[in-house]
Design a protein around this motif. Structure first.
Motif, PDB file in Angstrom:
ATOM      1  N   LEU A 164      -6.785   3.861   6.982  1.00 22.23           N
ATOM      2  CA  LEU A 164      -6.963   2.717   8.044  1.00 22.23           C
ATOM      3  C   LEU A 164      -7.785   2.840   9.242  1.00 22.23           C
ATOM      4  O   LEU A 164      -8.364   2.013   9.777  1.00 22.23           O
ATOM      5  N   ASP A 165      -7.895   4.280   9.567  1.00 16.56           N
ATOM      6  CA  ASP A 165      -8.752   4.696  10.926  1.00 16.56           C
ATOM      7  C   ASP A 165      -8.601   3.786  12.077  1.00 16.56           C
ATOM      8  O   ASP A 165      -9.651   3.349  12.668  1.00 16.56           O
ATOM      9  N   GLY A 166      -7.467   3.528  12.412  1.00 17.48           N
ATOM     10  CA  GLY A 166      -7.095   2.694  13.756  1.00 17.48           C
ATOM     11  C   GLY A 166      -7.208   1.405  13.639  1.00 17.48           C
ATOM     12  O   GLY A 166      -7.067   0.905  14.674  1.00 17.48           O
ATOM     13  N   ASP A 167      -7.425   0.804  12.588  1.00 12.58           N
ATOM     14  CA  ASP A 167      -7.705  -0.653  12.480  1.00 12.58           C
ATOM     15  C   ASP A 167      -6.498  -1.263  12.392  1.00 12.58           C
ATOM     16  O   ASP A 167      -6.330  -2.730  13.023  1.00 12.58           O
ATOM     17  N   ILE A 168      -5.259  -0.880  11.821  1.00 16.31           N
ATOM     18  CA  ILE A 168      -4.178  -1.448  11.847  1.00 16.31           C
ATOM     19  C   ILE A 168      -3.225  -0.343  12.371  1.00 16.31           C
ATOM     20  O   ILE A 168      -3.347   0.910  11.985  1.00 16.31           O
ATOM     21  N   ARG A 169      -2.234  -0.736  13.162  1.00 12.16           N
ATOM     22  CA  ARG A 169      -0.879   0.342  13.706  1.00 12.16           C
ATOM     23  C   ARG A 169      -0.374   0.787  12.364  1.00 12.16           C
ATOM     24  O   ARG A 169       0.310   0.062  11.575  1.00 12.16           O
ATOM     25  N   VAL A 170      -0.281   1.932  12.306  1.00 15.94           N
ATOM     26  CA  VAL A 170       0.261   2.745  11.216  1.00 15.94           C
ATOM     27  C   VAL A 170       1.828   2.737  11.287  1.00 15.94           C
ATOM     28  O   VAL A 170       2.273   3.226  12.425  1.00 15.94           O
ATOM     29  N   PRO A 171       2.829   2.474  10.305  1.00 15.71           N
ATOM     30  CA  PRO A 171       3.998   2.518  10.927  1.00 15.71           C
ATOM     31  C   PRO A 171       4.602   4.119  10.861  1.00 15.71           C
ATOM     32  O   PRO A 171       3.934   4.912  10.533  1.00 15.71           O
TER      33      PRO A 171
ATOM     34  N   ARG B 251       2.213   8.865   5.534  1.00 15.06           N
ATOM     35  CA  ARG B 251       1.774   8.427   6.825  1.00 15.06           C
ATOM     36  C   ARG B 251       0.374   8.870   7.170  1.00 15.06           C
ATOM     37  O   ARG B 251      -0.507   8.133   7.583  1.00 15.06           O
ATOM     38  N   GLU B 252       0.260  10.392   6.771  1.00 11.83           N
ATOM     39  CA  GLU B 252      -0.995  10.965   7.207  1.00 11.83           C
ATOM     40  C   GLU B 252      -2.257  10.345   6.459  1.00 11.83           C
ATOM     41  O   GLU B 252      -3.299  10.068   7.036  1.00 11.83           O
ATOM     42  N   LEU B 253      -2.086   9.830   5.145  1.00 13.86           N
ATOM     43  CA  LEU B 253      -3.037   9.402   4.453  1.00 13.86           C
ATOM     44  C   LEU B 253      -3.352   7.919   5.050  1.00 13.86           C
ATOM     45  O   LEU B 253      -4.691   7.428   4.809  1.00 13.86           O
ATOM     46  N   LEU B 254      -2.245   7.322   5.439  1.00 17.88           N
ATOM     47  CA  LEU B 254      -2.612   5.969   5.912  1.00 17.88           C
ATOM     48  C   LEU B 254      -3.331   5.924   7.113  1.00 17.88           C
ATOM     49  O   LEU B 254      -4.536   4.913   7.287  1.00 17.88           O
ATOM     50  N   VAL B 255      -3.123   7.016   7.877  1.00 14.38           N
ATOM     51  CA  VAL B 255      -3.640   7.175   9.132  1.00 14.38           C
ATOM     52  C   VAL B 255      -5.348   7.437   8.956  1.00 14.38           C
ATOM     53  O   VAL B 255      -6.220   6.749   9.510  1.00 14.38           O
ATOM     54  N   ARG B 256      -5.610   8.183   7.836  1.00 14.45           N
ATOM     55  CA  ARG B 256      -6.900   8.365   7.528  1.00 14.45           C
ATOM     56  C   ARG B 256      -7.590   7.389   6.971  1.00 14.45           C
ATOM     57  O   ARG B 256      -8.826   6.830   7.438  1.00 14.45           O
TER      58      ARG B 256
ATOM     59  N   LEU C 195       0.873  -1.110  -0.094  1.00 17.72           N
ATOM     60  CA  LEU C 195       0.048  -0.005  -0.012  1.00 17.72           C
ATOM     61  C   LEU C 195       0.709   1.254  -0.066  1.00 17.72           C
ATOM     62  O   LEU C 195       0.354   2.310  -0.806  1.00 17.72           O
ATOM     63  N   ILE C 196       2.096   1.280   0.764  1.00 22.32           N
ATOM     64  CA  ILE C 196       2.850   2.511   0.832  1.00 22.32           C
ATOM     65  C   ILE C 196       3.458   2.681  -0.474  1.00 22.32           C
ATOM     66  O   ILE C 196       3.620   3.772  -1.020  1.00 22.32           O
ATOM     67  N   VAL C 197       3.845   1.585  -1.382  1.00 20.20           N
ATOM     68  CA  VAL C 197       4.441   1.676  -2.586  1.00 20.20           C
ATOM     69  C   VAL C 197       3.223   2.122  -3.658  1.00 20.20           C
ATOM     70  O   VAL C 197       3.764   3.033  -4.551  1.00 20.20           O
TER      71      VAL C 197
END
Length: 216
Positions: free
Chosen positions: A66-73, A59-64, A42-44
């Motif tokens: 995933l919405d807390g379902d998975i720990r964002v690196p 990272r900010e986009l991943l946080v939005r 997903l990052i790639v």
């Protein structure tokens, strides 16, 4: 070795022969903090969609998303993933390195002055003293011996300003460091705590200067 280790090696030999007795890699079977393949992919993919984005924005986009379902690196981990896939642009070309101006050879009186901070020592009142000396390169004549309370640029420049007024103004500077007042001169600030610098005066033929140099 212990009995347990001996039997482990013996069983390995019985199963794989002599090749099993060679040293094996100590790399762990799995890493506790290794990213799941789905997150790395997903990052790639996000980097491909937003080529100008860095690790922070991804990272900010991943946080939005995933919405807390998975720990964002963290940002550094995302940057390492991008670097591992060759998606990080590295600065090319050699870095600029500052170079000093070569000193001229002082052949006559007042052609070249040598400045030096003679270390430091503590006075009886607890304050430190930084002796600043200026000598003529050709005659070794002492032009200035000043006890300064620091090696700050403004303090040294004040001493040089007074020296230039008494001995003459240099017009062919050998090191660039502007004085706080408009004067055609330059000094070296590499002389902090034991370093040395120089200045080249031009009016060596003035009577006021020639009288201060023995034999001139």
């Amino acid at each position: 070795m212990s009995r347990k280790t001996g039997y482990k090696i013996l069983d390995r030999y019985k199963e794989h022969g002599l090749e099993a007795l060679s040293d094996r890699s100590r790399r762990p079977v799995r890493y506790a903090n290794q990213l799941p393949e789905q997150i790395e992919s997903l990052i790639v993919r996000l980097k491909a969609e937003k080529p100008h984005w860095g690790a922070r924005k991804i990272r900010e986009l991943l946080v939005r998303r995933l919405d807390g379902d998975i720990r964002v690196p963290g940002k550094s981990t995302i940057h390492a993933v991008l670097d591992r896939h060759g998606l990080v642009k590295r600065a090319g070309g050699p870095r600029h390195r500052a170079r000093g101006t070569p000193l001229s050879a002082g052949t006559g009186p007042i052609d070249l002055w040598c400045a030096d901070f003679k270390g430091e020592f503590k006075l009886g009142n607890g304050r430190y003293c930084y002796p600043l000396t200026v000598t003529d390169h050709a005659s070794r004549f002492l032009l200035l011996c000043e006890a300064l309370d620091s090696t700050r640029e403004d303090t040294a420049c004040t001493a040089f300003e007074r020296l230039f007024r008494e001995r003459g103004l240099p017009s062919a500077p050998t090191m660039a460091c502007p004085l706080p007042v408009p004067m055609p001169c330059s000094i070296s600030q590499s002389s902090r705590s034991g370093g040395s610098g120089s200045a080249s005066p031009s009016n060596a033929s003035s009577p006021a200067i020639r009288k201060s140099i023995p034999g001139s």
